[in-house]
Design an enzyme around this catalytic site. Structure first.
Site, PDB file in Angstrom:
ATOM      1  N   TYR A 123       4.643  -3.045   4.356  1.00  0.00           N
ATOM      2  CA  TYR A 123       3.363  -3.535   3.837  1.00  0.00           C
ATOM      3  C   TYR A 123       3.488  -4.845   3.065  1.00  0.00           C
ATOM      4  O   TYR A 123       4.581  -5.281   2.771  1.00  0.00           O
ATOM      5  CB  TYR A 123       2.595  -2.468   3.073  1.00  0.00           C
ATOM      6  CG  TYR A 123       3.199  -1.822   1.852  1.00  0.00           C
ATOM      7  CD1 TYR A 123       2.774  -0.565   1.465  1.00  0.00           C
ATOM      8  CD2 TYR A 123       4.143  -2.445   1.048  1.00  0.00           C
ATOM      9  CE1 TYR A 123       3.265   0.051   0.333  1.00  0.00           C
ATOM     10  CE2 TYR A 123       4.640  -1.843  -0.079  1.00  0.00           C
ATOM     11  CZ  TYR A 123       4.195  -0.600  -0.438  1.00  0.00           C
ATOM     12  OH  TYR A 123       4.683  -0.002  -1.564  1.00  0.00           O
ATOM     13  N   GLU A 124       2.325  -5.452   2.842  1.00  0.00           N
ATOM     14  CA  GLU A 124       2.216  -6.808   2.282  1.00  0.00           C
ATOM     15  C   GLU A 124       2.915  -7.843   3.162  1.00  0.00           C
ATOM     16  O   GLU A 124       3.445  -8.842   2.675  1.00  0.00           O
ATOM     17  CB  GLU A 124       2.785  -6.867   0.855  1.00  0.00           C
ATOM     18  CG  GLU A 124       2.125  -5.936  -0.113  1.00  0.00           C
ATOM     19  CD  GLU A 124       0.623  -6.128  -0.212  1.00  0.00           C
ATOM     20  OE1 GLU A 124       0.137  -7.232   0.096  1.00  0.00           O
ATOM     21  OE2 GLU A 124      -0.079  -5.174  -0.591  1.00  0.00           O
ATOM     22  N   GLY A 125       2.890  -7.626   4.462  1.00  0.00           N
ATOM     23  CA  GLY A 125       3.560  -8.512   5.405  1.00  0.00           C
ATOM     24  C   GLY A 125       4.949  -7.984   5.681  1.00  0.00           C
ATOM     25  O   GLY A 125       5.784  -7.900   4.779  1.00  0.00           O
ATOM     26  N   ARG A 136       3.498  -9.354  -3.105  1.00  0.00           N
ATOM     27  CA  ARG A 136       4.752  -9.387  -2.344  1.00  0.00           C
ATOM     28  C   ARG A 136       5.959  -9.350  -3.282  1.00  0.00           C
ATOM     29  O   ARG A 136       6.937  -8.662  -3.014  1.00  0.00           O
ATOM     30  CB  ARG A 136       4.779 -10.625  -1.437  1.00  0.00           C
ATOM     31  CG  ARG A 136       3.874 -10.458  -0.233  1.00  0.00           C
ATOM     32  CD  ARG A 136       3.716 -11.714   0.591  1.00  0.00           C
ATOM     33  NE  ARG A 136       2.981 -11.408   1.802  1.00  0.00           N
ATOM     34  CZ  ARG A 136       2.520 -12.311   2.665  1.00  0.00           C
ATOM     35  NH1 ARG A 136       2.719 -13.597   2.422  1.00  0.00           N
ATOM     36  NH2 ARG A 136       1.867 -11.936   3.752  1.00  0.00           N
ATOM     37  N   MET A 183      -7.138  -3.364  -2.158  1.00  0.00           N
ATOM     38  CA  MET A 183      -7.137  -4.506  -1.262  1.00  0.00           C
ATOM     39  C   MET A 183      -7.427  -3.987   0.144  1.00  0.00           C
ATOM     40  O   MET A 183      -6.682  -3.155   0.662  1.00  0.00           O
ATOM     41  CB  MET A 183      -5.783  -5.217  -1.331  1.00  0.00           C
ATOM     42  CG  MET A 183      -5.647  -6.416  -0.428  1.00  0.00           C
ATOM     43  SD  MET A 183      -4.192  -7.437  -0.851  1.00  0.00           S
ATOM     44  CE  MET A 183      -2.863  -6.244  -0.794  1.00  0.00           C
TER      45      MET A 183
END
Length: 564
Positions: A426-428, A293, A160
């Protein structure tokens, strides 16, 4: 080496989240009790006997970049082959393309086990799973037919590519360009950073999902499109052909997950194909990110489980001082017992939240009901943030249990904390997850949140006759959370954001207390741990909610110069 938590997972499936409800849907009739047993036992063997054996090597012998190719850590090739050849990448992928087509709940159980065994390696199949999800929902049929079977089998792997040096959480600021070519493909140019498993010698082809802008694209997120850019362009037979115009510039030197190569990627007129349509990149990418997430949240749970097992084993062997209960080892000391018991209670709570989220995803896909979709959306930021916070906190506590030996790298206790630390970022980041919870997830005037809180209150009320003290505490906490939710809904958005993190934590504690209450009702042997959660950890909820509803003014009243 830790032991995969298959027994605890099975208890949760059977007694807490009602997995049988998933099996009763037309889509998941193959998810029989025997199939669940086979999946959990098989994944546990893989984790315990193969994957966990490479965890330490991945830390001590990091992935390296040699002559433009990323070389994996010692033993990763054998462990990855075992994951791929066992079909574990495609547990929940569509059967039409070679997947097992099983519920996401089971894939979530497998991913947690693998993450606890070796987080650095587990990241590779997790990213492929996210890409599979995005392609299944958004890619044109010709791309699905070519790429999905190879991704699902683990023959190829996926990445990604979002972040750029100037565009981290603000994805709308990205500048990577995509220029249409005469043959219907696009030429992608730009640099991406923090690309996990951006390259490796474990597979013959890497498939990059890349966010980029068309020449006439609108500014911000509305102008972003998504492209599939392979390392090698497939030939007519679908095999890796000509090398694409992309390269790994460098590998990041990180605090942890050393076995996972984090790449700076450069695309220089690389050939790519659009996924979905112009300007729909974020919608397609969020399909990948939302499940990622949850996956990251369960990575935190997996690392916490492994760290805790190691700490318990140490506490049972380490002799230090005279213990009140007369035992020789430090596990007899009250404070050591407190650390281990509270950690175990928190791990169980985080695991239940994650698997509850996975169930909602399954039920939404199987039934199409909006109520399940909103439940999944509500639980996703909580599962991600609380799961990863649990990984960090428990790993940190377990270093404390080891004492001075925990600070010594040779014991391996510190690796869990170093590895887990990235998961909250990571991933927000977890702050973004909390803001999402009190922002987007409250767009329905809090209906989804209030419905879930109401269910917890009803369940606590039904338990009053059997476990009145615990049920009362849970009911009171649910009531306080309901009141605070109402206050949050009445606030300006920035005031909500100021209290978002403590609000999410309080919500997670209430969910965790509900899970432990249900566990104690199903199995009296779990009552002591339920008491730890409800009587020792849940009381923090009130203080958290006071902070959550305090607003932002007090924060901005502190002068900037006082912060330096």
């Amino acid at each position: 080496m830790s032991q995969a938590p298959a027994t605890d997972q099975r208890f949760i499936l059977d007694h807490i989240i009602d997995f049988a409800e998933i099996s009763r849907t037309d889509r998941f009739t193959d998810a029989t009790p025997d199939m669940v047993t086979a999946i959990l036992e098989g994944a546990a063997r893989l984790s315990d006997e193969v994957v966990s054996a490479v965890n330490r090597d991945g830390d001590l012998v990091p992935a390296r970049l040699e002559n433009g190719v990323v070389r994996a850590s010692k033993g990763f090739d054998r462990a990855y082959r075992a994951i791929a050849e066992g079909g574990w990448v495609g547990v929940s992928a569509a059967a039409d393309y070679g997947g097992m087509g099983l519920p996401h709940v089971l894939a979530t159980c497998v991913n947690e086990m693998l993450a606890g065994a070796c987080l650095s390696l587990q990241l590779k199949p997790l990213l492929s799973q996210g890409q599979i999800e995005a392609l299944e929902h958004h890619a044109p049929e010709d791309l699905k037919a070519l790429y999905l079977p190879k991704l699902i089998s683990g023959e190829w792997s996926g990445t990604m590519n979002l972040t750029e040096p100037q565009a981290g959480s603000d994805v709308g600021a990205l500048s990577t360009r995509a220029v249409p070519a005469d043959d219907g493909s696009y030429r992608i140019s730009g640099q991406k950073i923090f690309i996990t498993w951006g390259d490796s010698d474990l597979v013959p082809n890497i498939c990059h999902l890349v966010l980029a802008r068309l020449p006439d694209a609108a500014p911000g997120v509305k102008g972003i499109s998504l492209f599939l850019v392979p390392k090698y362009i497939p030939d007519a037979a679908g095999n890796p052909g000509l090398a694409n115009s992309l390269r790994v510039v460098s590998l990041e030197h990180k605090l942890g997950i050393h076995g996972s190569p984090t790449c700076v990627m450069e695309f220089d007129n690389a050939t790519g194909w659009m996924i979905d349509g112009p300007g729909r990149g974020m919608a397609a990418m969020f399909t990948m990110m939302n499940n990622a997430r949850l996956g990251v949240g369960m990575q935190g749970v997996g690392v916490a489980e492994a760290a805790l097992q190691k700490a318990v084993a140490f506490a049972q062997e380490r002799v230090q001082g005279k213990t009140p209960d007369g035992s020789k080892a430090i596990i007899g000391h009250a404070d050591v017992r407190r650390m281990l018991a509270e950690a175990r209670a928190q791990v169980f709570a985080a695991r239940v939240i994650g698997l509850s989220c996975a169930k909602a995803i399954d039920m939404a896909s199987a039934t199409g009901k909006a109520s399940w979709t909103t439940r999944a959306a509500l639980l996703t930021p909580i599962a991600k943030a609380f799961g990863t916070d649990t990984g960090i906190e428990v790993a940190d506590t377990c270093i404390q249990v080891h004492g001075g030996m925990g600070f010594i790298e040779e014991t391996g206790a510190a690796q869990y904390l170093r590895d887990a630390r990235i998961t909250a970022i990571y991933e927000g980041t977890n702050g973004i997850q909390a803001m999402d919870l009190v922002g987007r997830k409250f767009a329905d005037d809090g209906a989804a949140a209030l419905t879930l809180i109401g269910e917890i209150g009803l369940a606590a009320g039904a338990a009053m006759g059997r476990l009145p003290d615990l049920a009362t505490a849970v009911a009171n906490a649910a009531g306080a959370l309901e009141d605070a939710t109402g206050e949050m809904l009445a606030m300006e958005m920035n005031d909500r954001f100021a209290g978002a993190v403590p609000y999410l934590r309080a919500f997670a504690l209430v969910l965790g207390a509900d899970a432990h209450l249900r566990a104690a009702l199903a199995d009296p042997g779990r009552l002591p741990l339920a008491k730890v959660m409800i009587l020792r950890l849940l009381p923090a909820c009130r203080g958290l909610l006071d902070t959550a509803t305090a607003g932002a003014a007090g924060l901005y009243a502190v002068p900037v110069e006082a912060l330096g």
